[in-house]
Design a protein around this motif. Structure first.
Motif, PDB file in Angstrom:
ATOM      1  N   THR A  63       0.845  -1.190   0.000  1.00  0.00           N
ATOM      2  CA  THR A  63       0.000   0.000   0.000  1.00  0.00           C
ATOM      3  C   THR A  63       0.883   1.244   0.000  1.00  0.00           C
ATOM      4  OG1 THR A  63      -0.066   0.066   2.411  1.00  0.00           O
ATOM      5  CG2 THR A  63      -1.819  -1.179   1.303  1.00  0.00           C
ATOM      6  N   PRO A  65       0.865   5.519   1.438  1.00  0.00           N
ATOM      7  CA  PRO A  65       0.157   6.451   2.320  1.00  0.00           C
ATOM      8  C   PRO A  65      -0.597   7.526   1.551  1.00  0.00           C
ATOM      9  CG  PRO A  65       2.474   6.991   2.260  1.00  0.00           C
ATOM     10  CD  PRO A  65       2.306   5.722   1.459  1.00  0.00           C
ATOM     11  N   GLU A  67      -2.002  11.284   2.426  1.00  0.00           N
ATOM     12  CA  GLU A  67      -1.842  12.286   3.467  1.00  0.00           C
ATOM     13  C   GLU A  67      -2.496  13.601   3.078  1.00  0.00           C
ATOM     14  OE1 GLU A  67       2.383  12.449   3.828  1.00  0.00           O
ATOM     15  OE2 GLU A  67       2.475  10.562   4.936  1.00  0.00           O
TER      16      GLU A  67
END
Length: 100
Positions: A63, A65, A67
């Motif tokens: 995966t 991130p 943000e």
């Protein structure tokens, strides 16, 4: 992580192009003989394009991130906190629906 997973299967990744927009990369891929790795949410939107062929990745890509960023002056602003919370909730729901 991707490079190690490919190496375990004696595969090698050669990067020919890098872009900041998934849809731009998909368009460039559609008119070349290149291959692109995209998140599931993006390739589902592109699956109808007859110029593209969707295949499973040969390795688990893991995966990445997601943000949010904002100026420090909005850290305690009530309306901005509400908006950040709403966006976070929607992203969570979207991520859960993609995993299904």
């Amino acid at each position: 992580m991707l490079f190690q997973a490919l190496a375990q299967q004696n595969l090698k990744r050669e990067v020919a192009l890098s872009a900041t927009n998934f849809f731009a990369v998909a368009e460039m891929t559609a008119v070349t003989d290149c291959v692109v790795t995209l998140p599931r949410l993006i390739y589902r939107r592109l699956a109808h394009d007859p110029r593209l062929r969707i295949l499973s990745a040969p390795v688990d890509r893991g995966t990445f991130p997601v943000e949010m960023a904002w100026h420090v002056r909005y850290r305690h602003d009530p309306a901005h906190r509400w908006l950040r919370g709403l966006v976070g909730q929607l992203i969570g729901e979207l991520a859960a629906s993609v995993r299904r």
